[in-house]
Write a protein that holds these residues in place. Sequence first.
Motif, PDB file in Angstrom:
ATOM      1  N   LYS A 113       2.512  13.843  15.781  1.00 27.66           N
ATOM      2  CA  LYS A 113       3.646  14.761  15.682  1.00 27.66           C
ATOM      3  C   LYS A 113       4.061  15.390  17.005  1.00 27.66           C
ATOM      4  O   LYS A 113       5.171  15.906  17.113  1.00 27.66           O
ATOM      5  N   ASP A 114       3.170  15.388  18.004  1.00 26.30           N
ATOM      6  CA  ASP A 114       3.445  16.187  19.207  1.00 26.30           C
ATOM      7  C   ASP A 114       3.673  15.366  20.468  1.00 26.30           C
ATOM      8  O   ASP A 114       3.641  15.906  21.577  1.00 26.30           O
ATOM      9  N   GLY A 115       3.897  14.063  20.338  1.00 27.85           N
ATOM     10  CA  GLY A 115       4.143  13.223  21.507  1.00 27.85           C
ATOM     11  C   GLY A 115       2.895  12.639  22.120  1.00 27.85           C
ATOM     12  O   GLY A 115       2.982  11.889  23.097  1.00 27.85           O
ATOM     13  N   THR A 116       1.725  12.942  21.552  1.00 24.88           N
ATOM     14  CA  THR A 116       0.484  12.353  22.075  1.00 24.88           C
ATOM     15  C   THR A 116       0.472  10.860  21.816  1.00 24.88           C
ATOM     16  O   THR A 116       0.149  10.062  22.704  1.00 24.88           O
ATOM     17  N   ILE A 117       0.831  10.470  20.594  1.00 21.21           N
ATOM     18  CA  ILE A 117       0.898   9.047  20.238  1.00 21.21           C
ATOM     19  C   ILE A 117       2.334   8.575  20.439  1.00 21.21           C
ATOM     20  O   ILE A 117       3.275   9.121  19.862  1.00 21.21           O
ATOM     21  N   ARG A 118       2.494   7.535  21.262  1.00 22.38           N
ATOM     22  CA  ARG A 118       3.819   6.991  21.548  1.00 22.38           C
ATOM     23  C   ARG A 118       3.915   5.507  21.222  1.00 22.38           C
ATOM     24  O   ARG A 118       4.929   5.043  20.699  1.00 22.38           O
ATOM     25  N   THR A 119       2.881   4.706  21.539  1.00 15.86           N
ATOM     26  CA  THR A 119       2.939   3.253  21.315  1.00 15.86           C
ATOM     27  C   THR A 119       1.976   2.853  20.205  1.00 15.86           C
ATOM     28  O   THR A 119       0.864   3.391  20.102  1.00 15.86           O
ATOM     29  N   ALA A 120       2.395   1.897  19.389  1.00 14.78           N
ATOM     30  CA  ALA A 120       1.562   1.445  18.270  1.00 14.78           C
ATOM     31  C   ALA A 120       1.760  -0.048  18.063  1.00 14.78           C
ATOM     32  O   ALA A 120       2.747  -0.634  18.502  1.00 14.78           O
ATOM     33  N   ILE A 121       0.796  -0.652  17.376  1.00 13.19           N
ATOM     34  CA  ILE A 121       0.899  -2.057  16.984  1.00 13.19           C
ATOM     35  C   ILE A 121       0.546  -2.158  15.511  1.00 13.19           C
ATOM     36  O   ILE A 121      -0.399  -1.522  15.036  1.00 13.19           O
ATOM     37  N   ASP A 122       1.338  -2.932  14.781  1.00 14.65           N
ATOM     38  CA  ASP A 122       1.120  -3.153  13.354  1.00 14.65           C
ATOM     39  C   ASP A 122       0.768  -4.614  13.152  1.00 14.65           C
ATOM     40  O   ASP A 122       1.612  -5.497  13.332  1.00 14.65           O
ATOM     41  N   THR A 123      -0.489  -4.898  12.818  1.00 16.55           N
ATOM     42  CA  THR A 123      -0.939  -6.284  12.627  1.00 16.55           C
ATOM     43  C   THR A 123      -0.706  -6.696  11.179  1.00 16.55           C
ATOM     44  O   THR A 123      -1.121  -5.999  10.260  1.00 16.55           O
ATOM     45  N   GLY A 124      -0.055  -7.848  10.986  1.00 13.36           N
ATOM     46  CA  GLY A 124       0.298  -8.275   9.634  1.00 13.36           C
ATOM     47  C   GLY A 124       1.363  -7.357   9.075  1.00 13.36           C
ATOM     48  O   GLY A 124       1.179  -6.692   8.057  1.00 13.36           O
ATOM     49  N   CYS A 125       2.516  -7.324   9.727  1.00 19.00           N
ATOM     50  CA  CYS A 125       3.478  -6.229   9.560  1.00 19.00           C
ATOM     51  C   CYS A 125       4.377  -6.340   8.343  1.00 19.00           C
ATOM     52  O   CYS A 125       5.130  -5.412   8.058  1.00 19.00           O
ATOM     53  N   MET A 173       0.803  -1.218   0.000  1.00 18.07           N
ATOM     54  CA  MET A 173       0.000   0.000   0.000  1.00 18.07           C
ATOM     55  C   MET A 173       0.843   1.279   0.000  1.00 18.07           C
ATOM     56  O   MET A 173       0.296   2.370   0.049  1.00 18.07           O
ATOM     57  N   PHE A 174       2.153   1.143  -0.035  1.00 14.86           N
ATOM     58  CA  PHE A 174       2.981   2.352  -0.156  1.00 14.86           C
ATOM     59  C   PHE A 174       4.093   2.138  -1.171  1.00 14.86           C
ATOM     60  O   PHE A 174       5.282   2.052  -0.825  1.00 14.86           O
ATOM     61  N   PRO A 175       3.716   2.083  -2.460  1.00 10.41           N
ATOM     62  CA  PRO A 175       4.703   1.872  -3.529  1.00 10.41           C
ATOM     63  C   PRO A 175       5.690   3.020  -3.658  1.00 10.41           C
ATOM     64  O   PRO A 175       6.774   2.849  -4.215  1.00 10.41           O
ATOM     65  N   ASN A 176       5.332   4.217  -3.156  1.00 10.64           N
ATOM     66  CA  ASN A 176       6.233   5.363  -3.225  1.00 10.64           C
ATOM     67  C   ASN A 176       7.164   5.445  -2.019  1.00 10.64           C
ATOM     68  O   ASN A 176       7.880   6.428  -1.852  1.00 10.64           O
ATOM     69  N   GLY A 177       7.120   4.417  -1.180  1.00 10.22           N
ATOM     70  CA  GLY A 177       7.974   4.394  -0.008  1.00 10.22           C
ATOM     71  C   GLY A 177       7.190   4.627   1.262  1.00 10.22           C
ATOM     72  O   GLY A 177       6.186   5.351   1.277  1.00 10.22           O
ATOM     73  N   GLY A 183      -5.907  -0.352   2.393  1.00  6.01           N
ATOM     74  CA  GLY A 183      -6.180  -1.591   1.678  1.00  6.01           C
ATOM     75  C   GLY A 183      -7.669  -1.864   1.690  1.00  6.01           C
ATOM     76  O   GLY A 183      -8.459  -1.064   2.198  1.00  6.01           O
ATOM     77  N   PRO A 184      -8.093  -2.998   1.118  1.00  9.50           N
ATOM     78  CA  PRO A 184      -9.526  -3.287   1.013  1.00  9.50           C
ATOM     79  C   PRO A 184     -10.241  -3.123   2.341  1.00  9.50           C
ATOM     80  O   PRO A 184      -9.721  -3.562   3.371  1.00  9.50           O
ATOM     81  N   PRO A 185     -11.413  -2.482   2.378  1.00 10.50           N
ATOM     82  CA  PRO A 185     -12.138  -1.877   1.249  1.00 10.50           C
ATOM     83  C   PRO A 185     -11.929  -0.376   1.121  1.00 10.50           C
ATOM     84  O   PRO A 185     -12.741   0.312   0.478  1.00 10.50           O
ATOM     85  N   HIS A 200      -2.613  -0.415  13.554  1.00  6.82           N
ATOM     86  CA  HIS A 200      -2.492  -0.186  12.115  1.00  6.82           C
ATOM     87  C   HIS A 200      -2.584  -1.500  11.364  1.00  6.82           C
ATOM     88  O   HIS A 200      -2.076  -2.533  11.808  1.00  6.82           O
ATOM     89  N   CYS A 201      -3.251  -1.458  10.225  1.00  7.49           N
ATOM     90  CA  CYS A 201      -3.320  -2.611   9.313  1.00  7.49           C
ATOM     91  C   CYS A 201      -3.203  -2.085   7.897  1.00  7.49           C
ATOM     92  O   CYS A 201      -4.053  -1.324   7.443  1.00  7.49           O
ATOM     93  N   SER A 202      -2.146  -2.475   7.203  1.00  2.00           N
ATOM     94  CA  SER A 202      -1.969  -2.101   5.810  1.00  2.00           C
ATOM     95  C   SER A 202      -2.082  -3.357   4.952  1.00  2.00           C
ATOM     96  O   SER A 202      -1.134  -4.146   4.873  1.00  2.00           O
ATOM     97  N   ARG A 203      -3.248  -3.545   4.374  1.00  2.00           N
ATOM     98  CA  ARG A 203      -3.530  -4.747   3.566  1.00  2.00           C
ATOM     99  C   ARG A 203      -3.025  -6.006   4.283  1.00  2.00           C
ATOM    100  O   ARG A 203      -2.301  -6.844   3.718  1.00  2.00           O
ATOM    101  N   CYS A 204      -3.399  -6.120   5.558  1.00  2.00           N
ATOM    102  CA  CYS A 204      -2.912  -7.238   6.355  1.00  2.00           C
ATOM    103  C   CYS A 204      -3.761  -8.495   6.175  1.00  2.00           C
ATOM    104  O   CYS A 204      -3.495  -9.519   6.802  1.00  2.00           O
TER     105      CYS A 204
END
Length: 597
Positions: A191-203, A171-175, A296-298, A263-267
């Motif tokens: 951008k401001d430190g509000t978001i610190r922890t994340a999970i990427d499913t199907g990474c 889903m990111f062919p341009n990088g 990714g879909p849909p 986050h899920c990118s076409r996972c």
Amino acid sequence: MKNKDAKPGSKRDKMSRAVPIVLMFILVCGFSFYLGGIYYSGKNSFFSKVSIPTTSQKDIVVAPFRVNPIAFPDCGTDFQDYTPCTDPKRWRRYGNYRLSFMERHCPPMSERKECLVPPPTGYKIPIRWPQSKDQCWYRNVPYDWINNQKSNQHWLKKDGDKFLFPGGGTMFPNGVSKYVDLMENLIPEMKDGTIRTAIDTGCGVASWGGDLLDRGILTISLAPRDNHEAQVQFALERGIPAILGIISTQRLPFPSNSFDMAHCSRCLIPWTEFGGLYLLEIHRIVRPGGFWVLSGPPINYQNRWRGWNTTVKEQKLDFDRLKKLLTSMCFKLYNMKDDIAVWQKSLDSSCYDKLTPSSYPPKCDDSRDPDSAWYIPLRPCITIPSENLKKLSLHTTPKWPSRLIAAPERVSMVPGGNGNVFKNDQSQWKVRVKHYHKLLPAIGSDKIRNVMDMNTLFGGFAAELIKSPLWVMNVVSSYGPNSLGVIYDRGLIGTYHDWCEPFSTYPRTYDLLHLDGLFTAESHRCEMKFILLEMDRILRPSGYVIIRESDYFIDSISTIAKGIKWGCEKQGAEVGVEKEKLLICQKKLWYSKMSQD
């Protein structure tokens, strides 16, 4: 006055009856004391970590625990990528329902391997961070399938004796950087430190998580062991946090309300199937006010449906179902542009108050702790954030890096925990880590990138290393006090685990393992040698181990360490600490004799 009716021998009869009663009383008391000892050692390792004063031990002398020397054999080259609890060779034993065979299925004790997992032939010391983010040695992860299948999507490409990672993805062919730039425009909180922890499913190979590291966001990249071979191993070889796992039939090994973003990118996770059960798990682990991002879909089906082997009508129906499900779970559509859609979890309880017994999904009852997540089945109900926790939401949590040192509200939920205990823990780790730096100068250098604290309480070890060029996987015992929520509130990452079982990672994926009193806490449940063999499996050649233990265990640990080809030195703990010792070890690089033959 004497009892005239008393018969000769009556006093003897009473005494004879009293003796068994007294004996029974003693046995019951002794058994209760025994059970209490087991419970204390297994469940309350918390108290051994916060240095609660105890009775003087000067008059008590306990002989150290001893083991006989043993040399463990080579497992052979067939085991170079051995993952015991997610072993493809054993998948046929388990059902296909919702891909449950890819979940954890650990071998029984009779099938546990007592051998050393070798590196691949030609293995080299990994490329150092930050260069490793974009390249790794081919011989360290010699898998051609993923290169042949995904090179056109720019996940990675083979170049001579290296794999290169250009930062591409489906889903990111341009990088990946431009993809994240767009995401930041949709979510200013990145951008401001509000978001610190994340999970990427199907990474995939964790390009998204790798890019976020430069933006101050710490991501756990999650993927199963599947036909993509070694997604998680590629991530860890590069120095990016990752763990083996899949959303299938059981909860992910994380507490509720922990991640700031998912986050899920076409996972390829079927979010709208099974009544939205997988989305309910995302809802459980994302904190109030946190975000769920889907590409990714849909999403953007109007322009993308032709490449998905489907119809525009089918994709519209799927998108409508997705929006309806998320709304019923108290997510609202936050922003959407091009291929990215963002939903935000409700910040307060007003949305949940509108749910009725006939709503789907229904509210979860109180019969299951929302933070319990070790072999706990997924539940078709919505987990309501606790009304007792007023500062749990993303917008009431201090921004990074302030949240690292602020005592989280959830400290009070840990048995014996409060603000003062939290501060004492911080002070204790400042002293300890300063001492560690003297004994192991490699800490803070480019020799150490992937670190695991194998039995942490509040993540104090990780917090004190925050300025070093490394990251720490904090592990909280599934049998101990549940403090993992505190770790996430601080802006750190971690997982539940039972060290009587293998960990969910590939061999050779950590540069430094740290453990504090683990054998004292778990020796009654599992054999020391199996824990040390598992540590050897996941430790990189030339990697380090810091073992903090009582005098009772330290010599026997050293004996077993020799049998697994570690070089160790026994050291004293900090000034004023007499009952604990340190064992500083380094794993040797060796190659399988079977492969040399």
